[in-house]
Design an enzyme around this catalytic site. Structure first.
Site, PDB file in Angstrom:
ATOM      1  N   ASP A  11     -36.328  23.793  49.314  1.00  0.00           N
ATOM      2  CA  ASP A  11     -36.060  24.095  50.714  1.00  0.00           C
ATOM      3  C   ASP A  11     -34.565  24.323  50.896  1.00  0.00           C
ATOM      4  OD1 ASP A  11     -36.225  24.343  53.425  1.00  0.00           O
ATOM      5  OD2 ASP A  11     -37.008  22.344  53.814  1.00  0.00           O
ATOM      6  N   ASP A 105     -37.696  29.891  54.343  1.00  0.00           N
ATOM      7  CA  ASP A 105     -36.702  29.183  53.525  1.00  0.00           C
ATOM      8  C   ASP A 105     -37.280  28.089  52.636  1.00  0.00           C
ATOM      9  OD1 ASP A 105     -37.395  27.477  55.540  1.00  0.00           O
ATOM     10  OD2 ASP A 105     -35.361  27.009  56.179  1.00  0.00           O
ATOM     11  N   GLU A 106     -38.596  28.111  52.398  1.00  0.00           N
ATOM     12  CA  GLU A 106     -39.135  27.091  51.483  1.00  0.00           C
ATOM     13  C   GLU A 106     -40.230  27.648  50.581  1.00  0.00           C
ATOM     14  OE1 GLU A 106     -40.958  23.757  53.543  1.00  0.00           O
ATOM     15  OE2 GLU A 106     -41.463  25.044  55.233  1.00  0.00           O
TER      16      GLU A 106
END
Length: 385
Positions: A11, A105-106
């Site tokens: 993340d 974003d992960e």
């Protein structure tokens, strides 16, 4: 048997802010808030320095200003964030056998079976170092026996952290944490459980399944499992991640471009509504047409992550203009969104006016209540195809 899984959750730390800091290093270490500053502006992301003042994403910008008056506000640039997101995915794709892109974003990475060849912790560490070195973006990861515990491990060690929670450490790691830390546990559920004196994961894990079922239905059982460190949900390979689309075959072949554009608008609105219902964003749109001689032509474009009608309609029409080259009758038109990830539309990161966004929300409310075809834009009505 379930204890041989090795799942990494990676993340980015304060992702949107990090991309801005990379562009302007003078922002490093400062309270930075990304989001609009208008009356209805919302915080899309904020630096850890701003979080110390109680600022968090989805908070009204007005409130964030009061909590952290010295913060630097940045409008945000979804183009840049989408581009950085794709760069991260590219590095991960090269280095691992199986991964899922969970949001902008992960990523979840399944290293199960690879542990014979690599120490997973070492491998994850090296992957993290590579991303930091090549992209100058900070990132954290958690490694554990399933997606839930891996994600909670990441959240526990952020920012700039690495954490490994082995099978026999799972319960000791979870027990003292607040139930708030369980992914997918919403505010209403938190209040409900807190009122019953269930505040720590340890207490939640003791509750009888029947009681959870009565209290919260199926969702209750899933939460109970998570509190016990059980989660069998698979890492879904990036190549198999779902797309969503629709197509329309005309009763009689048509060459009426205005009519087809209206139809396209209607189709895009339908599937964009479904995207928002599922809380997904798309980064790729494909238009397919079939000529009367049964020749199919397809055109695809990558776009910044979005689920907003107006952005998607404009792109769909542009692709249709590019793909429809022969002045020949058309039999079919189709539109598809792919590269879907979880996420909410960040209102203020777009040139969208707030009024337009309010309109989309109002229309969605009506659709939910009265069915999908209850509202359409005026330009679409009265099409008989």
């Amino acid at each position: 048997m379930h204890n041989d899984k090795h799942i990494i959750h990676m993340d980015q730390d304060a992702f949107f802010v990090s991309v801005e800091v990379r562009k302007d290093p003078s922002l490093a270490g400062k309270a930075v808030i990304i989001g609009g500053t208008s009356e209805r502006g919302v915080v899309a992301s904020c630096s850890y320095e701003a979080r110390k003042f109680g600022v968090h994403s989805a908070m009204p910008s007005k409130m964030a200003k009061q909590l952290c008056p010295h913060a630097i506000f940045i409008r945000g640039n979804m183009d840049a964030y989408s581009k950085a997101s794709l760069e991260i995915t590219d590095i991960i794709r090269e280095k691992v056998p199986l991964f899922e892109k969970a949001s902008i974003d992960e990523h979840y990475i399944d290293m199960t079976g690879m542990d014979r060849f690599y120490g997973c912790m070492q491998y994850a560490h090296e992957l993290r170092e590579t991303i930091i070195k090549e992209l100058s973006l900070p990132i954290s990861f958690g490694l554990s026996v399933n997606k839930t515990v891996a994600k909670m491990a990441t959240n526990d060690c952020k920012p700039a952290g690495e954490k490994n929670v082995k099978q026999d450490e799972v319960q000791p790691f979870l027990n003292p944490l607040s139930i708030r830390k369980i992914p997918g546990l919403g505010e209403k559920t938190f209040v409900k459980l807190s009122d019953m004196g269930i505040k720590k994961i340890y207490t939640l894990a003791q509750v009888h399944p029947n009681q959870m079922m009565t209290l919260l239905g199926k969702n209750g059982l899933s939460l109970l499992n998570k509190a016990k460190g059980i989660d069998n949900s698979p890492v879904i390979p990036f190549t198999e991640q779902k797309s969503i689309g629709t197509q329309c075959t005309f009763k009689s072949d048509s060459i009426d471009v205005a009519l087809i554009n209206n139809l396209l608008t209607s189709m895009v609105m339908d599937i964009a509504f479904q995207l928002r219902q599922k809380q997904k964003l798309t980064a790729c749109i494909t238009i397919t047409i079939r000529y009367s001689n049964f020749e199919d032509v397809t055109k695809q474009a990558t776009i910044p992550y979005t689920s907003l009608d107006s952005v998607l309609i404009e792109k769909a029409k542009e692709l249709f203009r590019q793909v429809y080259q022969k002045r020949m009758l058309l039999r079919l038109i189709g539109v598809r969104f792919s590269n879907l990830v979880s996420g909410f539309e960040q209102i203020d990161l777009y040139s969208e006016s707030n009024e337009q966004y309010a309109l989309v929300q109002a229309m969605d409310k009506i659709r939910k209540r009265f069915g999908q075809t209850a509202v359409t834009r005026a330009s679409i009505l009265d099409i008989d195809i």
